[in-house]
Design an enzyme around this catalytic site. Structure first.
Site, PDB file in Angstrom:
ATOM      1  N   HIS A 145       0.763  -1.269  -0.036  1.00 11.04           N
ATOM      2  CA  HIS A 145       0.144   0.046  -0.026  1.00 11.04           C
ATOM      3  C   HIS A 145       0.820   1.338  -0.067  1.00 11.04           C
ATOM      4  CE1 HIS A 145      -3.791  -2.101   0.156  1.00 11.04           C
ATOM      5  NE2 HIS A 145      -3.838  -2.546   1.432  1.00 11.04           N
ATOM      6  N   CYS A 182       0.221   1.807  -5.325  1.00  6.00           N
ATOM      7  CA  CYS A 182      -0.615   2.746  -6.216  1.00  6.00           C
ATOM      8  C   CYS A 182       0.107   3.983  -6.348  1.00  6.00           C
ATOM      9  CB  CYS A 182      -1.811   2.963  -5.529  1.00  6.00           C
ATOM     10  SG  CYS A 182      -2.909   1.331  -5.464  1.00  6.00           S
TER      11      CYS A 182
END
Length: 209
Positions: free
Chosen positions: A121, A178
């Site tokens: 993440h 991301c």
């Protein structure tokens, strides 16, 4: 009776409180998950080390390593320049990624030929990748050895671009998160760090040695 401006202020305050709560929850969860993974990994490493005085001239063959289980902490990822130590979990499901960066099941294992893919993440464990550079060293420590990779490519791609997930003819490491790093909601792109295997710092004996 509430005025529209008062109502809007309350909505914004409540929305901010919710975002703050979710961010704090994710942060605390990521820290606790890494503490648990660190404990599990260190126990695995200590159990695999031979006891003092157990070396013999004729060493018995080691058993083949067991397949990795989802949620198992099996590697320590070190980025020396960024003073970063992270514990890698097997699997890339939601539960695994809450605990730490996840090794994509079926991709190459550290030190092996192929593409070793690790995802994380951007707002917790892999936030550090925003500062990584070409030429940086990345170390993967496992029960089977410690391996040095060197970053040779940084790329921002569309989620539909699966080039960085493809198998490789050589030993490579791909770290994926991301992008952008500071973005509210689901980030629209992906940031990929690719590194080549530079060598083995420590290579555990293989079966039959």
């Amino acid at each position: 009776m509430w005025r529209p401006r008062t109502f809007l202020s309350c909505v914004l305050i409540c929305g901010g409180a919710v975002l703050l709560f979710l961010g704090a929850r994710d942060y605390v969860g990521s820290r606790l998950g890494q503490a648990e993974a660190a404990n599990q990994f260190e126990q695995t490493i200590s159990h695999s080390a031979p006891a003092p005085g157990s070396f013999h001239a004729a060493r018995l063959p080691e058993p083949a390593p067991l397949p990795l289980q989802p949620g198992e902490a099996f590697a320590k990822l070190i980025i020396p320049r960024l003073h970063t130590d992270l514990y890698v979990i097997e699997g890339t499901g939601k539960r695994q990624l809450r605990h730490g960066p996840g090794h994509m099941t079926g991709s190459a294992l550290p030190g092996k030929t192929g593409n070793c893919i690790i995802a994380g993440h951007r707002d917790t464990h892999f936030r550090v990748l925003k500062n990584i550079r070409k030429g940086d060293d990345i170390v993967l420590e496992t029960q089977r050895g410690t391996f040095l990779y060197r970053v040779d490519n940084l790329e921002v791609v569309s989620p539909k671009n699966t080039k960085v997930l493809q198998p490789a003819p050589d030993a490579r490491l791909s770290l994926i998160t991301c992008y952008p790093f500071y973005y509210v909601g689901a980030a629209p792109r992906r940031f990929a760090v690719q590194a080549n295997l530079a060598g083995a710092i420590r290579n555990a004996p293989v079966s039959g040695e």
